[in-house]
Design a protein around this motif. Structure first.
Motif, PDB file in Angstrom:
ATOM      1  N   GLN A 277      22.042  54.705  42.926  1.00  0.00           N
ATOM      2  CA  GLN A 277      22.720  55.713  43.742  1.00  0.00           C
ATOM      3  C   GLN A 277      22.106  55.758  45.134  1.00  0.00           C
ATOM      4  O   GLN A 277      20.878  55.680  45.277  1.00  0.00           O
ATOM      5  CB  GLN A 277      22.613  57.091  43.101  1.00  0.00           C
ATOM      6  CG  GLN A 277      23.635  57.351  42.002  1.00  0.00           C
ATOM      7  CD  GLN A 277      23.583  58.785  41.517  1.00  0.00           C
ATOM      8  OE1 GLN A 277      22.652  59.184  40.834  1.00  0.00           O
ATOM      9  NE2 GLN A 277      24.596  59.571  41.867  1.00  0.00           N
ATOM     10  N   ASP A 278      22.967  55.889  46.154  1.00  0.00           N
ATOM     11  CA  ASP A 278      22.452  56.076  47.506  1.00  0.00           C
ATOM     12  C   ASP A 278      22.109  57.551  47.713  1.00  0.00           C
ATOM     13  O   ASP A 278      22.259  58.383  46.811  1.00  0.00           O
ATOM     14  CB  ASP A 278      23.415  55.525  48.557  1.00  0.00           C
ATOM     15  CG  ASP A 278      24.741  56.286  48.644  1.00  0.00           C
ATOM     16  OD1 ASP A 278      24.819  57.437  48.151  1.00  0.00           O
ATOM     17  OD2 ASP A 278      25.711  55.735  49.196  1.00  0.00           O
ATOM     18  N   LYS A 279      21.662  57.890  48.911  1.00  0.00           N
ATOM     19  CA  LYS A 279      21.195  59.251  49.161  1.00  0.00           C
ATOM     20  C   LYS A 279      22.316  60.270  49.186  1.00  0.00           C
ATOM     21  O   LYS A 279      22.057  61.484  49.188  1.00  0.00           O
ATOM     22  CB  LYS A 279      20.412  59.302  50.468  1.00  0.00           C
ATOM     23  CG  LYS A 279      21.163  58.847  51.708  1.00  0.00           C
ATOM     24  CD  LYS A 279      20.204  58.815  52.904  1.00  0.00           C
ATOM     25  CE  LYS A 279      20.857  58.240  54.137  1.00  0.00           C
ATOM     26  NZ  LYS A 279      19.892  58.148  55.282  1.00  0.00           N
ATOM     27  N   TYR A 280      23.580  59.805  49.188  1.00  0.00           N
ATOM     28  CA  TYR A 280      24.729  60.712  49.147  1.00  0.00           C
ATOM     29  C   TYR A 280      25.289  60.873  47.735  1.00  0.00           C
ATOM     30  O   TYR A 280      26.233  61.626  47.530  1.00  0.00           O
ATOM     31  CB  TYR A 280      25.826  60.202  50.078  1.00  0.00           C
ATOM     32  CG  TYR A 280      25.336  59.885  51.463  1.00  0.00           C
ATOM     33  CD1 TYR A 280      24.960  60.904  52.339  1.00  0.00           C
ATOM     34  CD2 TYR A 280      25.218  58.567  51.897  1.00  0.00           C
ATOM     35  CE1 TYR A 280      24.475  60.621  53.614  1.00  0.00           C
ATOM     36  CE2 TYR A 280      24.751  58.273  53.164  1.00  0.00           C
ATOM     37  CZ  TYR A 280      24.384  59.296  54.018  1.00  0.00           C
ATOM     38  OH  TYR A 280      23.914  59.008  55.274  1.00  0.00           O
ATOM     39  N   GLY A 281      24.741  60.117  46.793  1.00  0.00           N
ATOM     40  CA  GLY A 281      25.226  60.166  45.418  1.00  0.00           C
ATOM     41  C   GLY A 281      26.232  59.100  45.077  1.00  0.00           C
ATOM     42  O   GLY A 281      26.756  59.071  43.958  1.00  0.00           O
ATOM     43  N   ASN A 282      26.536  58.179  46.015  1.00  0.00           N
ATOM     44  CA  ASN A 282      27.443  57.062  45.733  1.00  0.00           C
ATOM     45  C   ASN A 282      26.720  55.997  44.912  1.00  0.00           C
ATOM     46  O   ASN A 282      25.532  55.744  45.113  1.00  0.00           O
ATOM     47  CB  ASN A 282      27.926  56.424  47.034  1.00  0.00           C
ATOM     48  CG  ASN A 282      28.638  57.407  47.940  1.00  0.00           C
ATOM     49  OD1 ASN A 282      29.538  58.112  47.504  1.00  0.00           O
ATOM     50  ND2 ASN A 282      28.234  57.462  49.204  1.00  0.00           N
ATOM     51  N   TYR A 283      27.472  55.359  44.011  1.00  0.00           N
ATOM     52  CA  TYR A 283      26.905  54.273  43.208  1.00  0.00           C
ATOM     53  C   TYR A 283      27.188  52.921  43.861  1.00  0.00           C
ATOM     54  O   TYR A 283      28.281  52.672  44.396  1.00  0.00           O
ATOM     55  CB  TYR A 283      27.491  54.286  41.794  1.00  0.00           C
ATOM     56  CG  TYR A 283      26.965  55.407  40.932  1.00  0.00           C
ATOM     57  CD1 TYR A 283      25.762  55.277  40.249  1.00  0.00           C
ATOM     58  CD2 TYR A 283      27.668  56.597  40.805  1.00  0.00           C
ATOM     59  CE1 TYR A 283      25.268  56.306  39.459  1.00  0.00           C
ATOM     60  CE2 TYR A 283      27.192  57.634  40.017  1.00  0.00           C
ATOM     61  CZ  TYR A 283      25.992  57.484  39.348  1.00  0.00           C
ATOM     62  OH  TYR A 283      25.510  58.499  38.575  1.00  0.00           O
ATOM     63  N   TRP A 284      26.191  52.024  43.784  1.00  0.00           N
ATOM     64  CA  TRP A 284      26.287  50.669  44.308  1.00  0.00           C
ATOM     65  C   TRP A 284      25.700  49.690  43.307  1.00  0.00           C
ATOM     66  O   TRP A 284      24.890  50.060  42.460  1.00  0.00           O
ATOM     67  CB  TRP A 284      25.495  50.536  45.617  1.00  0.00           C
ATOM     68  CG  TRP A 284      25.994  51.366  46.750  1.00  0.00           C
ATOM     69  CD1 TRP A 284      25.689  52.677  47.010  1.00  0.00           C
ATOM     70  CD2 TRP A 284      26.887  50.946  47.791  1.00  0.00           C
ATOM     71  NE1 TRP A 284      26.328  53.092  48.140  1.00  0.00           N
ATOM     72  CE2 TRP A 284      27.061  52.060  48.646  1.00  0.00           C
ATOM     73  CE3 TRP A 284      27.537  49.750  48.083  1.00  0.00           C
ATOM     74  CZ2 TRP A 284      27.873  51.997  49.776  1.00  0.00           C
ATOM     75  CZ3 TRP A 284      28.338  49.690  49.210  1.00  0.00           C
ATOM     76  CH2 TRP A 284      28.501  50.800  50.041  1.00  0.00           C
ATOM     77  N   LEU A 301      22.341  37.332  48.024  1.00  0.00           N
ATOM     78  CA  LEU A 301      22.538  38.655  47.437  1.00  0.00           C
ATOM     79  C   LEU A 301      23.830  39.268  47.943  1.00  0.00           C
ATOM     80  O   LEU A 301      24.240  39.054  49.087  1.00  0.00           O
ATOM     81  CB  LEU A 301      21.374  39.578  47.793  1.00  0.00           C
ATOM     82  CG  LEU A 301      19.973  39.096  47.422  1.00  0.00           C
ATOM     83  CD1 LEU A 301      18.951  40.153  47.810  1.00  0.00           C
ATOM     84  CD2 LEU A 301      19.866  38.757  45.944  1.00  0.00           C
ATOM     85  N   GLY A 302      24.471  40.049  47.066  1.00  0.00           N
ATOM     86  CA  GLY A 302      25.676  40.772  47.430  1.00  0.00           C
ATOM     87  C   GLY A 302      25.538  42.250  47.105  1.00  0.00           C
ATOM     88  O   GLY A 302      24.819  42.631  46.184  1.00  0.00           O
ATOM     89  N   LEU A 303      26.253  43.081  47.874  1.00  0.00           N
ATOM     90  CA  LEU A 303      26.248  44.529  47.680  1.00  0.00           C
ATOM     91  C   LEU A 303      27.679  44.995  47.469  1.00  0.00           C
ATOM     92  O   LEU A 303      28.562  44.677  48.269  1.00  0.00           O
ATOM     93  CB  LEU A 303      25.637  45.218  48.907  1.00  0.00           C
ATOM     94  CG  LEU A 303      25.525  46.741  48.857  1.00  0.00           C
ATOM     95  CD1 LEU A 303      24.531  47.169  47.792  1.00  0.00           C
ATOM     96  CD2 LEU A 303      25.107  47.285  50.231  1.00  0.00           C
ATOM     97  N   PHE A 304      27.906  45.761  46.392  1.00  0.00           N
ATOM     98  CA  PHE A 304      29.264  46.142  46.007  1.00  0.00           C
ATOM     99  C   PHE A 304      29.323  47.634  45.676  1.00  0.00           C
ATOM    100  O   PHE A 304      28.486  48.139  44.920  1.00  0.00           O
ATOM    101  CB  PHE A 304      29.709  45.356  44.764  1.00  0.00           C
ATOM    102  CG  PHE A 304      29.444  43.883  44.853  1.00  0.00           C
ATOM    103  CD1 PHE A 304      30.277  43.057  45.586  1.00  0.00           C
ATOM    104  CD2 PHE A 304      28.349  43.320  44.215  1.00  0.00           C
ATOM    105  CE1 PHE A 304      30.037  41.698  45.670  1.00  0.00           C
ATOM    106  CE2 PHE A 304      28.092  41.957  44.297  1.00  0.00           C
ATOM    107  CZ  PHE A 304      28.937  41.149  45.033  1.00  0.00           C
ATOM    108  N   PRO A 305      30.320  48.371  46.203  1.00  0.00           N
ATOM    109  CA  PRO A 305      30.515  49.752  45.772  1.00  0.00           C
ATOM    110  C   PRO A 305      30.971  49.803  44.320  1.00  0.00           C
ATOM    111  O   PRO A 305      31.715  48.934  43.859  1.00  0.00           O
ATOM    112  CB  PRO A 305      31.605  50.271  46.714  1.00  0.00           C
ATOM    113  CG  PRO A 305      32.278  49.063  47.260  1.00  0.00           C
ATOM    114  CD  PRO A 305      31.298  47.943  47.220  1.00  0.00           C
ATOM    115  N   VAL A 306      30.511  50.815  43.599  1.00  0.00           N
ATOM    116  CA  VAL A 306      30.791  50.955  42.166  1.00  0.00           C
ATOM    117  C   VAL A 306      31.496  52.264  41.896  1.00  0.00           C
ATOM    118  O   VAL A 306      31.059  53.329  42.361  1.00  0.00           O
ATOM    119  CB  VAL A 306      29.488  50.879  41.341  1.00  0.00           C
ATOM    120  CG1 VAL A 306      29.734  51.268  39.885  1.00  0.00           C
ATOM    121  CG2 VAL A 306      28.896  49.474  41.415  1.00  0.00           C
TER     122      VAL A 306
END
Length: 567
Positions: A277-284, A301-306
């Protein structure tokens, strides 16, 4: 640190860019794409190539800390967009594979795969000042993962084998992470039922793949145990989930697996990752992506919203994740948005010219949407260049520059590997304007996205080397994003999904080639109203062997080109 100079246009809010997919203006530095633009380290031996994989990412004391295998250090960021590299010499096991980290109170803990488990701690990881923990955990951990539950109890998970299961045990961090009780078997191999667990470029090999890289996440009282399969060198590398009511199970397979999966597009692979979770509560989800040309372990490496919900389960947005997207600065509903900027790919297979080229590394390899192929000039000298003709003027929003390091002889430890160049644009091929000026660049950025301050109407774009360098000036992707002014493709016709009745893990898809289409996005899922998976295809047929034998699926398909997406 020297920053790139961009084309400046009056009347634009400073540092902000409008998204085509929303009404919001977005800070330019928060617009990114995959692979993540890091200073991927060259390895100390074998073929000269960059590598990073098996990532773990946690938010700790106001910063995100990112560790990955074979990186000689780690990274930190305040916003998931700009990353600062921290070289590390105080962790003796840093060069072991599959690191994992865990915040407990004011301290960050680290361990990795090794012959004997060793754990290290650091209350100030912005400094390379790690200290050894008197580790009492006796299990040998391959691909370890820490997890701390809401009640303060801590668990370790591990597994990296084509035979052995994923394991887990409770540990006591106050007593050197000594195990509490016996380790339990949690996830076994089931390649006979789950096609995505079968190895091979197209899941075609008659053997079990590698189940590895576990990670634990808790959501609304349930435990989501992740694992990767079938092998890091494949584009079909993904992460699946088993769900249970306790940290050590029993667990039930999530039918819509794998939840993180990216077999197509410019760069593929989305396995052995970590959900946070990021600092706003979003999952990645941060995960390993593959090149695997010079070496099986040549990775990025890849980064994806969840998105995660009790109704729709859990899934990562990967379909447009190698197109520009934005990192939000607030709580965002990822079930309703994939964060895309709404910019289209303008450069796919457009006419390309170059100053020179080596045999097998022709200019067309720079815009074929495959990171595994690249254009290489004959030299690394100044004034080697590559030029793309969009064939008609189009509105250009961004350029994604991916360097291929061809014929480099760089081995760790090494100083930053710095490219210096300019990117210019023209409407007629005669009069040029500077879009991006990196002649004095000092940063090691092999996969940099350059959003322009404002769209610029252009037909030609070229990149020119401005620094004599070792090896050859080379590009695995010179990708141009923006908006064309023509028609979007028509709705796809003739779509057929044919399941192999002798092996229901296999589907063959065919459809009519749509006039003017660049490619197609095939989507599928086990819920009719939520198709959670996607693959980008540049043909009008596709065979996939990664489906669950006993699941029923729903499908859709859309065509896209430089002007947009069909209905």
């Amino acid at each position: 640190m020297k920053r790139a100079t961009y084309l400046l246009i009056a009347g634009v809010m400073a540092g902000c860019i409008a998204s085509c997919s929303s009404e919001k203006r977005i800070a330019k530095h928060r617009i990114v794409t995959n692979p993540i633009n890091l200073n991927y380290r060259f390895q100390p031996q074998d073929e000269s190539r960059r590598e990073a994989a098996d990532p773990v990412l946690e938010y700790f004391k106001g910063y995100y800390y990112l560790f990955a295998s074979k990186s000689g250090g780690y990274w930190r960021s305040e916003d998931l967009a700009d990353w600062e590299y921290i070289p590390c010499t105080t962790i003796p096991t840093l060069e072991d594979y599959a690191p994992t980290i865990l915040p407990i109170g004011d301290t960050l803990y680290f361990t990795a795969s090794s012959g004997q488990t060793q754990i290290f701690k650091n209350a100030h990881p912005e400094k390379d000042a790690w200290e050894a923990v008197d580790t009492k955990l006796t299990y040998r951990l391959h691909d370890p993962a820490f997890y701390k539950d809401d009640d303060g109890k801590v668990y370790m998970y591990w597994g990296c084998s084509d035979k052995e299961p994923i394991m887990g045990v409770e540990v006591d961090p106050k007593d050197g992470f000594r195990e509490i009780g016996e380790a339990k078997e949690l996830i076994a191999h089931h390649g006979d039922k789950y096609g995505w667990e079968v190895p091979g470029k197209n899941n075609e090999e008659p053997r079990q793949g590698w189940n590895e890289g576990p990670c634990m996440l808790k959501f609304e009282g349930r435990y989501y145990l992740q694992y990767a399969a079938p092998g890091t060198q494949y584009r079909i590398y993904g992460d699946g989930i088993y769900v249970g009511d306790t940290p050590l199970g029993p667990f039930e397979y999530m039918e819509d697996n794998p939840f993180s999966f990216k077999p197509g597009g410019f760069i593929g692979g989305a396995g052995h990752g970590h959900t946070f979770q990021d600092k706003y509560g979003n999952y990645w989800h941060v995960a390993s992506m593959t090149i695997s040309v010079r070496h099986w372990f040549e990775r990025r490496l890849g980064l994806f919203p969840v998105a995660i919900s009790t109704r729709n389960g859990m899934y990562a947005h990967t379909a447009w994740s190698d197109y520009p997207f934005s990192i939000p600065d607030r709580k965002t509903d990822f079930d309703k948005t994939d964060l895309s900027m709404g910019w289209n790919l303008l450069s796919y297979r457009k006419p390309v010219q170059a100053s020179s080229a080596l045999t097998g590394y022709e200019p067309s390899k720079a815009n074929d949407e495959q990171i595994e192929t690249w254009w290489a000039a004959e030299t690394g000298k100044k004034n080697e260049w590559l030029q793309v003709d969009l064939q008609t003027p189009m509105s250009v929003n961004a350029v994604h520059v991916n360097f291929a390091d061809h014929n480099f002889k760089v081995f760790a430890p090494h100083p930053p590997v710095v490219y210096q160049f300019v990117i210019e644009g023209s409407t007629d091929g005669r009069k040029w304007i500077t879009l991006i000026d990196e002649k004095e660049n000092t940063k090691d950025e092999p996969h940099c996205l350059y959003p322009l301050d404002k769209p610029v109407n252009l037909r030609y774009l070229r990149i020119c080397n401005t620094k004599d360098m070792e090896g050859c000036f080379s590009l695995s992707g010179f990708r141009i994003f923006g908006k064309g002014e023509g028609a979007v493709p028509s709705k796809v016709t003739g779509f057929r999904a044919i399941r192999n009745q002798e092996d229901k893990r296999i589907y063959r898809f065919t459809w009519d080639a749509q006039k003017g289409a660049t490619g197609y996005v095939l989507r599928w899922g086990t819920q009719k109203d939520k198709l959670t998976h996607a693959v980008t295809v540049f043909d009008h047929q596709y065979e996939a062997r990664y489906f669950n034998r006993d699941s029923e699926y729903y499908f859709s398909i859309t065509a896209f080109n430089e002007n947009g997406i069909s209905n």
